[in-house]
Design a protein around this motif. Structure first.
Motif, PDB file in Angstrom:
ATOM      1  N   LEU A 124       0.800  -1.221   0.000  1.00  0.00           N
ATOM      2  CA  LEU A 124       0.000   0.000   0.000  1.00  0.00           C
ATOM      3  C   LEU A 124       0.841   1.284   0.000  1.00  0.00           C
ATOM      4  O   LEU A 124       0.508   2.230  -0.717  1.00  0.00           O
ATOM      5  N   PRO A 125       1.919   1.374   0.793  1.00  0.00           N
ATOM      6  CA  PRO A 125       2.717   2.608   0.718  1.00  0.00           C
ATOM      7  C   PRO A 125       3.268   2.902  -0.675  1.00  0.00           C
ATOM      8  O   PRO A 125       3.354   4.069  -1.079  1.00  0.00           O
ATOM      9  N   GLN A 126       3.632   1.872  -1.422  1.00  0.00           N
ATOM     10  CA  GLN A 126       4.132   2.095  -2.781  1.00  0.00           C
ATOM     11  C   GLN A 126       2.992   2.355  -3.765  1.00  0.00           C
ATOM     12  O   GLN A 126       3.170   3.071  -4.754  1.00  0.00           O
ATOM     13  N   ALA A 127       1.825   1.782  -3.478  1.00  0.00           N
ATOM     14  CA  ALA A 127       0.682   1.971  -4.374  1.00  0.00           C
ATOM     15  C   ALA A 127       0.097   3.376  -4.275  1.00  0.00           C
ATOM     16  O   ALA A 127      -0.618   3.803  -5.187  1.00  0.00           O
ATOM     17  N   LEU A 128       0.399   4.094  -3.190  1.00  0.00           N
ATOM     18  CA  LEU A 128      -0.156   5.433  -3.017  1.00  0.00           C
ATOM     19  C   LEU A 128       0.255   6.371  -4.142  1.00  0.00           C
ATOM     20  O   LEU A 128      -0.480   7.302  -4.481  1.00  0.00           O
ATOM     21  N   ARG A 129       1.429   6.144  -4.734  1.00  0.00           N
ATOM     22  CA  ARG A 129       1.886   6.986  -5.839  1.00  0.00           C
ATOM     23  C   ARG A 129       0.917   6.939  -7.008  1.00  0.00           C
ATOM     24  O   ARG A 129       0.742   7.934  -7.727  1.00  0.00           O
ATOM     25  N   VAL A 130       0.265   5.799  -7.199  1.00  0.00           N
ATOM     26  CA  VAL A 130      -0.700   5.642  -8.287  1.00  0.00           C
ATOM     27  C   VAL A 130      -2.108   5.979  -7.820  1.00  0.00           C
ATOM     28  O   VAL A 130      -2.929   6.468  -8.602  1.00  0.00           O
ATOM     29  N   ILE A 131      -2.395   5.769  -6.543  1.00  0.00           N
ATOM     30  CA  ILE A 131      -3.758   5.928  -6.032  1.00  0.00           C
ATOM     31  C   ILE A 131      -4.116   7.391  -5.790  1.00  0.00           C
ATOM     32  O   ILE A 131      -5.229   7.830  -6.097  1.00  0.00           O
ATOM     33  N   ILE A 132      -3.191   8.177  -5.261  1.00  0.00           N
ATOM     34  CA  ILE A 132      -3.520   9.522  -4.797  1.00  0.00           C
ATOM     35  C   ILE A 132      -3.948  10.474  -5.921  1.00  0.00           C
ATOM     36  O   ILE A 132      -4.957  11.189  -5.778  1.00  0.00           O
ATOM     37  N   PRO A 133      -3.241  10.555  -7.074  1.00  0.00           N
ATOM     38  CA  PRO A 133      -3.683  11.513  -8.109  1.00  0.00           C
ATOM     39  C   PRO A 133      -5.126  11.315  -8.565  1.00  0.00           C
ATOM     40  O   PRO A 133      -5.894  12.288  -8.575  1.00  0.00           O
ATOM     41  N   PRO A 134      -5.568  10.099  -8.942  1.00  0.00           N
ATOM     42  CA  PRO A 134      -6.979   9.976  -9.334  1.00  0.00           C
ATOM     43  C   PRO A 134      -7.946  10.168  -8.173  1.00  0.00           C
ATOM     44  O   PRO A 134      -9.100  10.527  -8.385  1.00  0.00           O
ATOM     45  N   THR A 135      -7.475   9.946  -6.937  1.00  0.00           N
ATOM     46  CA  THR A 135      -8.334  10.201  -5.785  1.00  0.00           C
ATOM     47  C   THR A 135      -8.655  11.687  -5.680  1.00  0.00           C
ATOM     48  O   THR A 135      -9.762  12.077  -5.296  1.00  0.00           O
ATOM     49  N   GLY A 136      -7.681  12.537  -6.022  1.00  0.00           N
ATOM     50  CA  GLY A 136      -7.951  13.975  -6.061  1.00  0.00           C
ATOM     51  C   GLY A 136      -9.020  14.322  -7.077  1.00  0.00           C
ATOM     52  O   GLY A 136      -9.892  15.163  -6.818  1.00  0.00           O
ATOM     53  N   ASN A 137      -8.984  13.671  -8.235  1.00  0.00           N
ATOM     54  CA  ASN A 137     -10.027  13.892  -9.235  1.00  0.00           C
ATOM     55  C   ASN A 137     -11.390  13.460  -8.715  1.00  0.00           C
ATOM     56  O   ASN A 137     -12.408  14.122  -8.946  1.00  0.00           O
ATOM     57  N   GLU A 138     -11.421  12.336  -8.015  1.00  0.00           N
ATOM     58  CA  GLU A 138     -12.677  11.841  -7.467  1.00  0.00           C
ATOM     59  C   GLU A 138     -13.233  12.798  -6.410  1.00  0.00           C
ATOM     60  O   GLU A 138     -14.446  12.980  -6.317  1.00  0.00           O
ATOM     61  N   PHE A 139     -12.352  13.412  -5.626  1.00  0.00           N
ATOM     62  CA  PHE A 139     -12.822  14.345  -4.605  1.00  0.00           C
ATOM     63  C   PHE A 139     -13.471  15.569  -5.250  1.00  0.00           C
ATOM     64  O   PHE A 139     -14.542  16.019  -4.821  1.00  0.00           O
ATOM     65  N   ILE A 140     -12.830  16.105  -6.284  1.00  0.00           N
ATOM     66  CA  ILE A 140     -13.397  17.259  -6.978  1.00  0.00           C
ATOM     67  C   ILE A 140     -14.717  16.884  -7.639  1.00  0.00           C
ATOM     68  O   ILE A 140     -15.685  17.663  -7.622  1.00  0.00           O
ATOM     69  N   ASN A 141     -14.780  15.700  -8.215  1.00  0.00           N
ATOM     70  CA  ASN A 141     -16.029  15.244  -8.825  1.00  0.00           C
ATOM     71  C   ASN A 141     -17.112  15.047  -7.766  1.00  0.00           C
ATOM     72  O   ASN A 141     -18.288  15.352  -7.999  1.00  0.00           O
ATOM     73  N   MET A 142     -16.723  14.558  -6.590  1.00  0.00           N
ATOM     74  CA  MET A 142     -17.678  14.388  -5.499  1.00  0.00           C
ATOM     75  C   MET A 142     -18.244  15.730  -5.054  1.00  0.00           C
ATOM     76  O   MET A 142     -19.432  15.842  -4.713  1.00  0.00           O
ATOM     77  N   LEU A 143     -17.416  16.755  -5.047  1.00  0.00           N
ATOM     78  CA  LEU A 143     -17.857  18.088  -4.644  1.00  0.00           C
ATOM     79  C   LEU A 143     -18.999  18.570  -5.534  1.00  0.00           C
ATOM     80  O   LEU A 143     -19.963  19.181  -5.060  1.00  0.00           O
ATOM     81  N   LYS A 144     -18.899  18.294  -6.816  1.00  0.00           N
ATOM     82  CA  LYS A 144     -19.961  18.706  -7.741  1.00  0.00           C
ATOM     83  C   LYS A 144     -21.152  17.740  -7.701  1.00  0.00           C
ATOM     84  O   LYS A 144     -22.303  18.171  -7.815  1.00  0.00           O
ATOM     85  N   THR A 145     -20.873  16.461  -7.535  1.00  0.00           N
ATOM     86  CA  THR A 145     -21.957  15.478  -7.475  1.00  0.00           C
ATOM     87  C   THR A 145     -22.830  15.668  -6.251  1.00  0.00           C
ATOM     88  O   THR A 145     -23.996  15.260  -6.242  1.00  0.00           O
ATOM     89  N   SER A 146     -22.282  16.296  -5.207  1.00  0.00           N
ATOM     90  CA  SER A 146     -23.068  16.511  -3.992  1.00  0.00           C
ATOM     91  C   SER A 146     -24.309  17.351  -4.254  1.00  0.00           C
ATOM     92  O   SER A 146     -25.241  17.358  -3.440  1.00  0.00           O
TER      93      SER A 146
ATOM     94  N   TRP B 113     -19.754  29.689  -6.361  1.00  0.00           N
ATOM     95  CA  TRP B 113     -19.246  28.953  -5.199  1.00  0.00           C
ATOM     96  C   TRP B 113     -18.623  27.622  -5.611  1.00  0.00           C
ATOM     97  O   TRP B 113     -17.555  27.249  -5.119  1.00  0.00           O
ATOM     98  N   TYR B 114     -19.280  26.896  -6.512  1.00  0.00           N
ATOM     99  CA  TYR B 114     -18.728  25.613  -6.964  1.00  0.00           C
ATOM    100  C   TYR B 114     -17.392  25.821  -7.680  1.00  0.00           C
ATOM    101  O   TYR B 114     -16.435  25.062  -7.462  1.00  0.00           O
ATOM    102  N   ILE B 115     -17.315  26.849  -8.535  1.00  0.00           N
ATOM    103  CA  ILE B 115     -16.065  27.116  -9.255  1.00  0.00           C
ATOM    104  C   ILE B 115     -14.960  27.479  -8.275  1.00  0.00           C
ATOM    105  O   ILE B 115     -13.805  27.033  -8.413  1.00  0.00           O
ATOM    106  N   ALA B 116     -15.283  28.303  -7.276  1.00  0.00           N
ATOM    107  CA  ALA B 116     -14.277  28.718  -6.302  1.00  0.00           C
ATOM    108  C   ALA B 116     -13.746  27.514  -5.519  1.00  0.00           C
ATOM    109  O   ALA B 116     -12.528  27.354  -5.345  1.00  0.00           O
ATOM    110  N   MET B 117     -14.649  26.650  -5.060  1.00  0.00           N
ATOM    111  CA  MET B 117     -14.215  25.500  -4.256  1.00  0.00           C
ATOM    112  C   MET B 117     -13.416  24.510  -5.094  1.00  0.00           C
ATOM    113  O   MET B 117     -12.371  24.004  -4.659  1.00  0.00           O
ATOM    114  N   THR B 118     -13.888  24.223  -6.310  1.00  0.00           N
ATOM    115  CA  THR B 118     -13.149  23.276  -7.157  1.00  0.00           C
ATOM    116  C   THR B 118     -11.803  23.850  -7.575  1.00  0.00           C
ATOM    117  O   THR B 118     -10.832  23.097  -7.731  1.00  0.00           O
ATOM    118  N   SER B 119     -11.711  25.169  -7.739  1.00  0.00           N
ATOM    119  CA  SER B 119     -10.433  25.774  -8.112  1.00  0.00           C
ATOM    120  C   SER B 119      -9.416  25.625  -6.985  1.00  0.00           C
ATOM    121  O   SER B 119      -8.246  25.297  -7.228  1.00  0.00           O
TER     122      SER B 119
END
Length: 311
Positions: free
Chosen positions: A205-227, A262-268
């Protein structure tokens, strides 16, 4: 007749001239300037069209920091963070289950991912919201008993609808990250006597974080809008707050503009954080780090100055 240099070597009669400096002239890309002018013209036309429209523009700054709107934005952030935490934790568990050699465990994980990825988030939110139609009473023997309408509050429906759906996507992201780690890492850990679970926690898992974290950031931003879809379960987030104000003040479009700002500001803000997070985890895997926004601005300003000097 040429003389002799010290040591008997003949003296050279040729005079070496310094090489002439190459004068590089940048190629002028007229197509870039033309496309830039066209884009600016279209933007001006769009702004002019909205300026001439029947819009109460004064309502946008007046309601931008309204107490109800600010509280709705805060609830949007809260449900986004909590649903993302639920999705990440459950996604890691599902990824491990999906890669298990136990056919029952991997089959259950595959079925979960198949269902939640195959149905829209909006439908899942409505399923949780109307769960009391099937189970009027939530009865867990010797532990908990209550009416389902009291359990499935708008907040709980939003949390489960967003979090459980996100877990299906995070499971695939985590699985891809785990599989990106060389199998020899796990084999070496097993040779040292580490168990499967300890190998997963401390090596893979510590080595897999290099691949996991970048798309997780995309998912968080997408979650912000999906809310914003949680308006279907009457959760008082940003879109519902602005819609309520718009319906009473007859400024429907204006309040939608407020919500968009507000959505643009938060996602930015979170996009900038995601950029630096990806930049940090790309160290050691790429020869040069991606330029920061400020570095890009400086480079573009330098190129514009050089073009001005040439012209």
């Amino acid at each position: 007749m040429a003389g002799s240099a010290p040591g008997g070597a003949p003296a050279s009669i040729e005079t070496r001239l310094p090489a002439e400096a190459i004068k590089a002239v940048p190629v002028r890309h007229y197509g870039r300037w033309l496309s830039g002018v066209i884009v600016i013209a279209l933007l001006v036309a769009l702004v002019y069209a909205f300026a001439q429209g029947n819009v109460q523009w004064h309502a946008v700054p007046d309601k931008l920091f309204d107490n109800t709107v600010v509280q709705g934005a805060g609830r949007t952030l809260m449900i986004t963070v909590l649903a993302m935490v639920l999705g990440v934790v459950l996604g890691v568990v599902l990824a491990v289950m999906r890669m298990s050699k136990n056919p029952v465990t991997s089959g259950v994980a595959w079925l979960y991912i198949w269902f939640f990825r195959g149905t829209p988030v909006y439908v899942q939110l409505l399923l949780w919201f109307n769960l009391a139609l099937i189970f009027p009473i939530l009865n867990i023997p010797f532990i908990y008993k209550n009416e389902m309408t009291d359990v499935m509050t708008p907040f709980m429906c939003a949390l489960l609808g967003l979090g459980l759906n996100e877990a299906a996507y995070m499971a695939e992201i985590c699985r891809a990250g785990i599989q990106s780690v060389d199998e020899g890492q796990a084999e070496a850990s097993h040779a040292l006597g580490m168990t499967q679970s300890k190998t997963m926690r401390r090596v893979v898992l510590p080595q897999a974080l290099r691949v996991i974290i970048p798309p997780t950031g995309n998912e968080f931003i997408n979650m912000l809008k999906t809310s914003s879809l949680t308006v279907a379960v009457t959760y008082p987030e940003l879109l519902r707050a602005t819609s309520s104000i718009g319906s009473t003040s007859y400024a429907v479009m204006e309040m939608l503009f407020v919500a968009s700002i507000w959505y643009i500001a938060m996602t930015s803000v979170f996009s900038v954080g995601q950029f630096y997070l990806e930049r940090r985890y790309s160290r050691g895997t790429s020869r040069s780090l991606a330029a920061t926004p400020w570095q890009k601005v400086k480079a573009n300003m330098g190129s514009l100055r050089s073009l001005g000097r040439v012209s």
